[in-house]
Design a protein around this motif. Structure first.
Motif, mmCIF file in Angstrom:
data_model
loop_
_atom_site.group_PDB
_atom_site.id
_atom_site.type_symbol
_atom_site.label_atom_id
_atom_site.label_comp_id
_atom_site.label_asym_id
_atom_site.label_seq_id
_atom_site.Cartn_x
_atom_site.Cartn_y
_atom_site.Cartn_z
ATOM 1 N N UNK A 35 18.314 13.642 -2.340
ATOM 2 C CA UNK A 35 18.477 12.189 -2.449
ATOM 3 C C UNK A 35 19.353 11.793 -3.632
ATOM 4 N N UNK A 36 19.945 10.633 -3.496
ATOM 5 C CA UNK A 36 20.667 9.975 -4.590
ATOM 6 C C UNK A 36 19.734 8.901 -5.134
ATOM 7 N N UNK A 37 19.520 8.904 -6.455
ATOM 8 C CA UNK A 37 18.674 7.907 -7.101
ATOM 9 C C UNK A 37 19.533 7.142 -8.099
ATOM 10 N N UNK A 54 21.752 9.894 -10.272
ATOM 11 C CA UNK A 54 21.801 11.346 -10.088
ATOM 12 C C UNK A 54 23.252 11.806 -9.931
ATOM 13 N N UNK A 55 24.145 10.883 -9.585
ATOM 14 C CA UNK A 55 25.558 11.245 -9.428
ATOM 15 C C UNK A 55 26.153 11.805 -10.715
ATOM 16 N N UNK A 56 25.794 11.199 -11.854
ATOM 17 C CA UNK A 56 26.380 11.624 -13.130
ATOM 18 C C UNK A 56 25.395 12.398 -14.008
ATOM 19 N N UNK A 57 24.198 12.672 -13.496
ATOM 20 C CA UNK A 57 23.217 13.446 -14.240
ATOM 21 C C UNK A 57 22.370 12.633 -15.210
ATOM 22 N N UNK A 58 22.554 11.318 -15.256
ATOM 23 C CA UNK A 58 21.741 10.499 -16.151
ATOM 24 C C UNK A 58 20.347 10.256 -15.569
ATOM 25 N N UNK A 59 20.174 10.552 -14.291
ATOM 26 C CA UNK A 59 18.855 10.672 -13.671
ATOM 27 C C UNK A 59 18.743 12.108 -13.193
ATOM 28 N N UNK A 65 9.713 15.906 -6.047
ATOM 29 C CA UNK A 65 9.217 14.542 -5.939
ATOM 30 C C UNK A 65 9.315 13.710 -7.199
ATOM 31 N N UNK A 66 9.922 14.246 -8.243
ATOM 32 C CA UNK A 66 9.984 13.559 -9.532
ATOM 33 C C UNK A 66 11.426 13.256 -9.904
ATOM 34 N N UNK A 67 11.654 12.014 -10.342
ATOM 35 C CA UNK A 67 12.940 11.683 -10.948
ATOM 36 C C UNK A 67 12.692 11.104 -12.333
ATOM 37 N N UNK A 68 13.671 11.316 -13.223
ATOM 38 C CA UNK A 68 13.499 10.922 -14.618
ATOM 39 C C UNK A 68 14.815 10.407 -15.171
ATOM 40 N N UNK A 69 14.724 9.361 -15.964
ATOM 41 C CA UNK A 69 15.902 8.875 -16.674
ATOM 42 C C UNK A 69 15.640 8.924 -18.163
#
Length: 113
Positions: A35-37, A54-59, A65-69
Motif C-alpha cells: 500500500x501507499x500511505x 511511503x513514496x519518499x520514505x517519510x512514512x 499492518x503498521x505504518x509510522x511517521x
C-alpha cells in the motif's frame, strides 16, 4: 475511519506516531505491505504545513499492518502553536481509503537550549 485527536505535540521536538491496522471483526492485523500511505497536516486555512508518504520514505512500514511517521524537531519548528488538521489515506491499486481525519494541537516548546 478514525476521527479524533492525536496527543499534543511540541514545535521543538520530534513527532512520531505508529498506527496498527486491524480487522474490526476478526481482530487480525491487516497486511499493508503493497500500500501507499500518505499524511497531510494543514492549518485551519487549508495551507499544507507537513507532508509524509511511503513514496519518499517519510512514512515507514516497520511491521505487518503498521505504518509510522516521524517529523523531526526541525520540521516541527515550522509550526506555530495552535490546532492543525491531520489526514491519512491509504491506497492500493486503484482504490483509496481515508483512514484518518483528525486534529493535533501543537504547543510552543519551552526549552530553547
Amino acid at each position: 475511519m478514525y476521527t479524533g485527536y492525536f496527543a499534543t505535540a511540541s514545535n521543538r521536538a520530534d513527532w512520531t506516531e505508529a498506527v496498527v491496522l486491524t480487522d474490526a471483526e476478526s481482530g487480525e492485523v491487516i497486511d499493508i505491505a503493497d500500500c501507499r500511505v500518505t499524511l497531510t497536516v494543514a492549518d485551519d486555512g487549508g495551507c499544507v504545513r507537513l507532508r509524509a508518504s511511503t513514496d519518499d520514505g517519510s512514512i515507514t512500514l516497520p511491521d505487518v499492518g503498521t505504518f509510522q511517521w516521524d517529523f523531526d524537531a526541525t520540521q516541527m519548528s515550522g509550526l506555530c502553536p495552535g490546532a492543525y488538521r491531520v489526514g491519512v489515506r491509504i491506497s492500493r491499486d486503484d482504490r483509496t481509503v481515508q483512514l484518518v481525519i483528525g486534529n493535533i494541537n501543537v504547543m510552543e516548546g519551552i526549552d530553547q537550549q
